[in-house]
Each structure stands twice: as structure tokens, then as C-alpha cells.
Design a protein around this motif. Structure first.
Motif, PDB file in Angstrom:
ATOM      1  N   ALA A 150       0.850  -1.187   0.000  1.00  7.38           N
ATOM      2  CA  ALA A 150       0.000   0.000   0.000  1.00  7.38           C
ATOM      3  C   ALA A 150       0.887   1.238   0.000  1.00  7.38           C
ATOM      4  N   GLU A 151       0.909   1.913  -1.106  1.00  2.00           N
ATOM      5  CA  GLU A 151       1.812   3.053  -1.273  1.00  2.00           C
ATOM      6  C   GLU A 151       1.626   4.107  -0.194  1.00  2.00           C
ATOM      7  N   ARG A 152       0.369   4.390   0.177  1.00  2.00           N
ATOM      8  CA  ARG A 152       0.115   5.434   1.173  1.00  2.00           C
ATOM      9  C   ARG A 152       0.651   5.074   2.552  1.00  2.00           C
ATOM     10  N   ALA A 153       0.852   3.797   2.803  1.00  2.00           N
ATOM     11  CA  ALA A 153       1.324   3.347   4.117  1.00  2.00           C
ATOM     12  C   ALA A 153       2.841   3.417   4.231  1.00  2.00           C
ATOM     13  N   GLY A 154       3.515   3.576   3.129  1.00  2.00           N
ATOM     14  CA  GLY A 154       4.971   3.641   3.153  1.00  2.00           C
ATOM     15  C   GLY A 154       5.587   2.403   2.522  1.00  2.00           C
ATOM     16  N   TRP A 197       1.386  -6.718   3.374  1.00  2.00           N
ATOM     17  CA  TRP A 197       0.324  -7.505   3.998  1.00  2.00           C
ATOM     18  C   TRP A 197       0.107  -8.788   3.203  1.00  2.00           C
ATOM     19  N   HIS A 198      -0.322  -9.844   3.895  1.00  2.00           N
ATOM     20  CA  HIS A 198      -0.903 -10.986   3.192  1.00  2.00           C
ATOM     21  C   HIS A 198      -2.211 -10.473   2.588  1.00  2.00           C
ATOM     22  N   PRO A 199      -2.643 -10.984   1.432  1.00  2.00           N
ATOM     23  CA  PRO A 199      -3.904 -10.497   0.858  1.00  2.00           C
ATOM     24  C   PRO A 199      -5.082 -10.597   1.827  1.00  2.00           C
ATOM     25  N   ILE A 215     -10.801   0.567  -2.942  1.00  2.00           N
ATOM     26  CA  ILE A 215     -10.186   1.808  -2.500  1.00  2.00           C
ATOM     27  C   ILE A 215      -9.970   1.694  -0.995  1.00  2.00           C
ATOM     28  N   TYR A 216      -8.774   2.015  -0.546  1.00  2.00           N
ATOM     29  CA  TYR A 216      -8.477   1.951   0.874  1.00  2.00           C
ATOM     30  C   TYR A 216      -8.005   3.325   1.330  1.00  2.00           C
ATOM     31  N   PHE A 217      -8.058   3.524   2.630  1.00  2.00           N
ATOM     32  CA  PHE A 217      -7.591   4.767   3.231  1.00  2.00           C
ATOM     33  C   PHE A 217      -6.615   4.413   4.340  1.00  2.00           C
ATOM     34  N   LEU A 240      -5.571   0.889   8.343  1.00  2.00           N
ATOM     35  CA  LEU A 240      -6.283   0.808   7.066  1.00  2.00           C
ATOM     36  C   LEU A 240      -7.778   0.959   7.325  1.00  2.00           C
ATOM     37  N   TYR A 241      -8.469   1.653   6.427  1.00  2.00           N
ATOM     38  CA  TYR A 241      -9.907   1.842   6.545  1.00  2.00           C
ATOM     39  C   TYR A 241     -10.580   1.601   5.200  1.00  2.00           C
ATOM     40  N   CYS A 242     -11.799   1.062   5.236  1.00  2.00           N
ATOM     41  CA  CYS A 242     -12.654   1.065   4.050  1.00  2.00           C
ATOM     42  C   CYS A 242     -13.205   2.489   3.925  1.00  2.00           C
TER      43      CYS A 242
END
Length: 125
Positions: A17-21, A26-28, A44-46, A52-54
Motif C-alpha cells: 500500500a503506497e500510502r502506508a509507506g 500484507w498478506h492479501p 479503495i483503501y484509506f 487501514l480503513y474502508c
């Protein structure tokens, strides 16, 4: 894996996840919303405060949600009543639908009722 803390095996699929660094994978099956555990792979994740959030739960962390219509409240004016947030126009008397925000009301069977409806329909004569 950032979520389960188990080692990633060589050749196993991993979610980045690019936004996380760049240092988190993560495992899928571990790439889930921290509130509802909805799988976020292909969605889409936040990323906020290390979680992580939906979409729904990210928005809930940013704005209150109306108990009457289940929509986000974008207005700066809303009411907090009965332990929940409400658009002003949605916190209404259960009997006559008049807006109760800012006025005295009573509850009958856990439902808000204005004073006039209470006196007319529910008070002991």
C-alpha cells in the motif's frame, strides 16, 4: 505482514500500500479495514494514523453520521441527542414530525416526542 506480524514466505502474494509507506506489506487476507475487517484488496483503501480503513469507516472518522438518515453530516450545525448525531431536520417528534433540535422533548418507548404531542397523546389525564 504488517497486520498479523507473521513472516512473508518467498513467492507468496503480498499487498503493498503506497500510502502506508515502502516498509509495509500484507498478506492479501490481512489487508482489511481496522474497523469492520472488510477485505480491501482490489478496493479503495484509506490510511490514517497507522490503520487501514474502508471508505465508510474512514469517512466516519472524519465526519459524524446522522442517526436518522445514515448519511454523513457536512454541516457545521447538527445536534447530539440520545447519544447520537443528527441533521437538525432529522431529529423530529415521532408523532408529529416537528423538529426537536434546541427545544424540550420527552421520550416515549425510547422515541423522542415534543411536549405538545406528549401532553395530547401520552400524558395521563
Amino acid at each position: 505482514c504488517y497486520h498479523c506480524k507473521l513472516n512473508m514466505k518467498e513467492g507468496d502474494p503480498a499487498v503493498y500500500a503506497e500510502r502506508a509507506g515502502y516498509d509495509k506489506l500484507w498478506h492479501p487476507g490481512c489487508f482489511v479495514c481496522c474497523t469492520c475487517s472488510e477485505l480491501l484488496v482490489d478496493m479503495i483503501y484509506f490510511w490514517k494514523n497507522g490503520n487501514l480503513y474502508c471508505g465508510r469507516h474512514y469517512c466516519d472518522s472524519e465526519r459524524p453520521r446522522c442517526a436518522g438518515c445514515d448519511e454523513l453530516i457536512f454541516s457545521n450545525e447538527y445536534t447530539l441527542a440520545e447519544g447520537q448525531n443528527w441533521h437538525l431536520k432529522h431529529f423530529c417528534c415521532f408523532d408529529c414530525d416537528c423538529v426537536l433540535a434546541g427545544i424540550t422533548y420527552l421520550t416515549v418507548n425510547d422515541k423522542p416526542v415534543c411536549k405538545s404531542c406528549y401532553m395530547k397523546n401520552h400524558a395521563v389525564v
